[in-house]
Write a protein that holds these residues in place. Structure first.
Motif: not given
Length: 277
Positions: A57-82
């Protein structure tokens, strides 16, 4: 406007260099968030079976790729790990009501992944964006479920297993594991390969469109899919490279043999005779 049309419009703007992570505003982020929520609810999927064939489903795969292209890398927390990523991990508050278990210390589910009812996610395991894990499916320790991989219901994934992701090109269907399949420990499935329902695949088998499947049920060599109701395992067949002087004693290449689930195990000599015929 529908979610599909909204994603198409964002993709058009991105392809025309009219939109990027710096220029994306709250409206664009709201669309991306709504898309991820639809994936997590199972309302949209990266591939569907149509007329017996799995199609992307091409538009769904477009949406997945856009979530990488249109967002910035941010520091995040997973348990005690950044960690640093464009996406947070998926909220798992809905799993309790579904009767689904995810064990601690390394069960990682990225945003945009669907997890069904009565499923089990053992740690450590990783489920990537766009993946679909059906009802009653077991994801065992050290398993990696790639982007957009589609896993049916009542599937058993052995430990230390890899299901590859296929995001690009967007028209290519991802890896698909149909209902009732059992994959042994160490199995790898890549490049959009489809494993047919109720099949059993032996441990450490590699399934990819580049490796032939010797289907002893229909007596044919096939590529890219394992038919339903098969028992599959790795064998090695003679390679033309064996004619080179460097390969004293011959050379061999990997293949997969598929038999009927109800058939008795063939003796080694019988297998060789079939493979060489």
């Amino acid at each position: 406007m529908t979610l599909e049309s909204d994603i198409h419009e964002l993709h058009r703007r991105y392809e025309n260099d009219d939109l990027d992570a710096d220029s994306a505003g709250s409206d664009e982020r709201d669309t991306l968030d709504a898309f991820l929520e639809a994936l997590e609810r199972g309302e949209v999927r990266a591939a569907e079976k149509r007329d017996g064939t799995w199609e992307a489903i091409s538009w769904v795969k477009e949406g997945i790729l856009l979530n990488f292209a249109l967002r910035d890398i941010q520091p995040r927390r997973y348990g005690d790990v950044t960690y640093h990523d464009v996406l947070p991990l998926r909220e798992n508050d809905d799993l309790l009501a579904k009767g689904t278990r995810n064990t601690p210390d390394g069960t990682v589910v990225r945003r945009g992944a669907y997890i069904g009812e009565d499923a089990i996610l053992m740690s450590p395991s990783f489920v990537n964006i766009g993946a679909y894990v059906g009802d009653g499916t077991l994801v065992d320790s050290s398993d990696t479920i790639g982007s957009a991989a589609q896993i049916g219901s009542d599937v058993k994934l052995g430990a230390n297993l890899v299901l590859g992701g296929v995001l690009e090109p967007i028209e290519n269907a991802p890896v698909v594991i149909e209902d009732g399949v059992a994959l042994g420990a160490g199995v790898r499935v890549t490049s959009g390969f489809v494993v047919g329902e109720n099949s059993i695949v032996g441990e450490n088998t590699l399934l990819t469109p580049r490796i032939p499947i010797y289907d002893l049920v229909e007596e044919e060599v096939i590529y890219g899919h394992l038919p339903p109701e098969r028992r599959a395992f790795t064998r090695f067949v003679e390679s033309s490279m064996g004619e080179h002087d460097l390969f004293e004693g011959g050379a061999y290449k990997p293949a997969v043999v598929a038999t009927d689930l109800e058939a008795s195990t063939l003796e080694n000599a019988q297998r060789e005779e079939v493979l060489r015929s």
